[in-house]
Design an enzyme around this catalytic site. Structure first.
Site, PDB file in Angstrom:
ATOM      1  N   LYS A 241      31.341  16.184 -40.307  1.00  0.00           N
ATOM      2  CA  LYS A 241      32.483  15.339 -40.661  1.00  0.00           C
ATOM      3  C   LYS A 241      33.814  16.094 -40.633  1.00  0.00           C
ATOM      4  CE  LYS A 241      29.728  12.255 -43.579  1.00  0.00           C
ATOM      5  NZ  LYS A 241      29.604  11.683 -44.943  1.00  0.00           N
TER       6      LYS A 241
ATOM      7  N   TYR B 196      29.834   2.267 -39.177  1.00  0.00           N
ATOM      8  CA  TYR B 196      29.569   2.098 -40.608  1.00  0.00           C
ATOM      9  C   TYR B 196      29.584   0.627 -41.030  1.00  0.00           C
ATOM     10  CZ  TYR B 196      29.864   7.133 -41.172  1.00  0.00           C
ATOM     11  OH  TYR B 196      29.633   8.485 -41.084  1.00  0.00           O
TER      12      TYR B 196
ATOM     13  N   ASN C  78      31.609  15.154 -47.799  1.00  0.00           N
ATOM     14  CA  ASN C  78      30.391  15.935 -48.020  1.00  0.00           C
ATOM     15  C   ASN C  78      29.868  16.621 -46.757  1.00  0.00           C
ATOM     16  OD1 ASN C  78      29.143  13.837 -46.659  1.00  0.00           O
ATOM     17  ND2 ASN C  78      28.168  12.974 -48.474  1.00  0.00           N
TER      18      ASN C  78
ATOM     19  N   HIS D 236      26.630  13.940 -41.989  1.00  0.00           N
ATOM     20  CA  HIS D 236      25.901  12.676 -42.032  1.00  0.00           C
ATOM     21  C   HIS D 236      24.604  12.893 -41.281  1.00  0.00           C
ATOM     22  CE1 HIS D 236      24.891   8.413 -41.249  1.00  0.00           C
ATOM     23  NE2 HIS D 236      24.532   8.860 -40.063  1.00  0.00           N
TER      24      HIS D 236
ATOM     25  N   GLU E 177      21.628   4.893 -34.182  1.00  0.00           N
ATOM     26  CA  GLU E 177      22.790   5.766 -34.291  1.00  0.00           C
ATOM     27  C   GLU E 177      22.941   6.679 -33.084  1.00  0.00           C
ATOM     28  OE1 GLU E 177      23.147   5.916 -39.157  1.00  0.00           O
ATOM     29  OE2 GLU E 177      22.395   7.684 -38.119  1.00  0.00           O
TER      30      GLU E 177
END
Length: 140
Positions: free
Chosen positions: A11, A51, A114, A117, A128
């Site tokens: 990310k 998302y 965080n 993913h 995905e």
């Protein structure tokens, strides 16, 4: 044990801090192979579509804004039980609850930022991966 593939996203918080190599070392040291990889700047439309399952949740707009705030590294990881193994290497979503030595424990800035993913099931992994990669881009 089955050889699986899973999507991994490094990310914007991690790419901003130049952690791609350190994160990938954890995946590789954990027995996963990187069989596809690209650095991209997601568009708002891409992030919203990816998302979309969270569209009705309160954090959706913040998530989309975060994911388009900088480049991400999209990857396909392969290995024995790759989905579960990747999730183990990443650690709990909330870094405060993540085990020592996991990516999120070491590198996450917050529950939102965080660092990584990973797909949560074989069906979502397939969806995905197909969202971001053509079959010809995956080299085993």
């Amino acid at each position: 044990m089955a050889v699986e593939r899973t999507l991994s996203i490094i990310k914007p918080d991690a790419t901003r801090r130049n952690l791609t190599g350190k994160i990938n070392a954890k995946f590789e040291d954990g027995g996963l192979r990187i069989v596809a990889q690209k650095r991209v700047q997601l568009s708002k439309a891409q992030a919203e579509a990816f998302y979309g399952v969270h569209r009705e949740r309160g954090f959706f707009n913040d998530l989309v804004s975060f994911m388009i705030s900088g480049p991400v590294v999209l990857q396909v990881l392969e290995g024995e039980n790759a989905i579960a193994r990747n999730r183990e290497i990443m650690g709990a979503t909330n870094p405060a609850n993540a085990a020592e030595g996991t990516i999120r424990k070491e590198f996450a800035e917050s529950i939102e930022a965080n660092s990584v993913h990973g797909s949560d099931a074989p069906e979502t992994a397939a969806q995905e991966i197909a969202f971001f990669f053509a079959g010809t881009e995956i080299v085993a």
